[in-house]
Design a protein around this motif. Structure first.
Motif, PDB file in Angstrom:
ATOM      1  N   ALA A   9       0.851  -1.195   0.000  1.00 23.50           N
ATOM      2  CA  ALA A   9       0.000   0.000   0.000  1.00 23.50           C
ATOM      3  C   ALA A   9       0.881   1.238   0.000  1.00 23.50           C
ATOM      4  N   ASN A  38       7.253   5.040   1.216  1.00 26.85           N
ATOM      5  CA  ASN A  38       6.400   5.134   2.397  1.00 26.85           C
ATOM      6  C   ASN A  38       7.205   5.658   3.590  1.00 26.85           C
ATOM      7  N   TRP A 122      -3.125   5.861   4.190  1.00 25.63           N
ATOM      8  CA  TRP A 122      -2.148   4.788   3.972  1.00 25.63           C
ATOM      9  C   TRP A 122      -2.805   3.451   4.275  1.00 25.63           C
ATOM     10  N   GLY A 123      -3.246   2.781   3.238  1.00 27.61           N
ATOM     11  CA  GLY A 123      -3.834   1.456   3.392  1.00 27.61           C
ATOM     12  C   GLY A 123      -4.996   1.428   4.359  1.00 27.61           C
ATOM     13  N   LYS A 124      -4.919   0.530   5.352  1.00 25.29           N
ATOM     14  CA  LYS A 124      -6.008   0.336   6.301  1.00 25.29           C
ATOM     15  C   LYS A 124      -5.834   1.124   7.595  1.00 25.29           C
TER      16      LYS A 124
END
Length: 242
Positions: A9, A38, A122-124
């Motif tokens: 992600a 990231n 950011w993603g989940k």
């Protein structure tokens, strides 16, 4: 794909149109900055505010009185690199970030200038994803091409939460539809007071207008401010009537 077979992600920074009025949600997404790399660290801060009334006769410190909770604050770094292409993509991304610090063209045309709202995604991750404003941006260029074009940069960003909770209540669980007064203490600012009373730090202008405050940074400790009812103040601001 990662070693566990899952897709990586990528962190993103969403830049949105500011709300059209106090208490509203931010508008459409006008830009999206995808991280090349990231971040390796996210710093999340949440504060609470307490007030003590000292007494000369007390043998122990006075019991603290809960004033309210402050907005979340998220800080992180974004690393930019253009050594593979030797183009001006680093400066282009920095310029895009800097646009999040100045009023949008749409807000200026509506005569309500305001900088964009932003959201780190950011993603989940949930605790670090919220609507806010970019409170600070610092850029350090660390590598340059032969013609002076920046090829690497480290951007330090800080986002302060600015969203209104869905329940329509402020963080101290009081009604937003009743006028009240607030006694200024050292360290107070209008955005902090607006957050505690309305759940919206950007509503500080309502308090400034109600108290004829020209400089929101010059608050006198001990003075009392009128905090107008949220609904009534919003309507007056929209209609252009105080």
């Amino acid at each position: 794909m990662t070693s566990l077979g899952r897709s990586l992600a990528r962190a993103e920074l969403l830049i949105k149109e500011p709300p059209s009025k106090v208490g509203a949600r931010p508008g459409t997404t006008i830009a999206k900055v995808t991280f090349q790399f990231n971040p390796n660290r996210l710093s999340l801060t949440k504060t609470t505010e307490w007030r003590r009334k000292p007494s000369r006769m007390a043998r122990a410190s006075a019991m603290p009185e809960f004033v309210g909770s402050g907005p979340r604050s998220l800080s992180f770094e974004m690393f930019l690199d253009a050594t593979a292409k030797h183009d001006n993509s680093v400066e282009e991304q920095v310029e895009q970030l800097m646009k999040a610090c100045v009023p949008t063209a749409k807000s200026i045309s509506s005569k309500k200038p305001a900088s964009p709202w932003v959201q780190f995604d950011w993603g989940k991750a949930k605790t670090t994803s919220f609507d806010g404003v970019l409170s600070s941006l610092s850029v350090s260029y660390t590598l340059f091409d032969v013609d002076g074009t920046p090829l690497r940069a480290t951007c330090s960003l800080a986002i302060e939460e600015a969203a209104v909770d869905a329940s329509g209540q402020n963080p101290t669980s009081g009604s937003r539809d009743v006028s009240r007064t607030h006694q200024v203490v050292a360290g107070d600012s209008l955005p902090q007071i607006a957050w505690r009373e309305y759940g919206d730090a950007t509503a500080w202008r309502l308090i400034a207008e109600a108290n004829d405050i020209d400089d929101p940074l010059q608050l006198v400790p001990g003075s009392e401010l009128l905090v107008p009812a949220f609904g009534e103040s919003t309507a007056s601001t929209v209609d252009g009537v105080r």
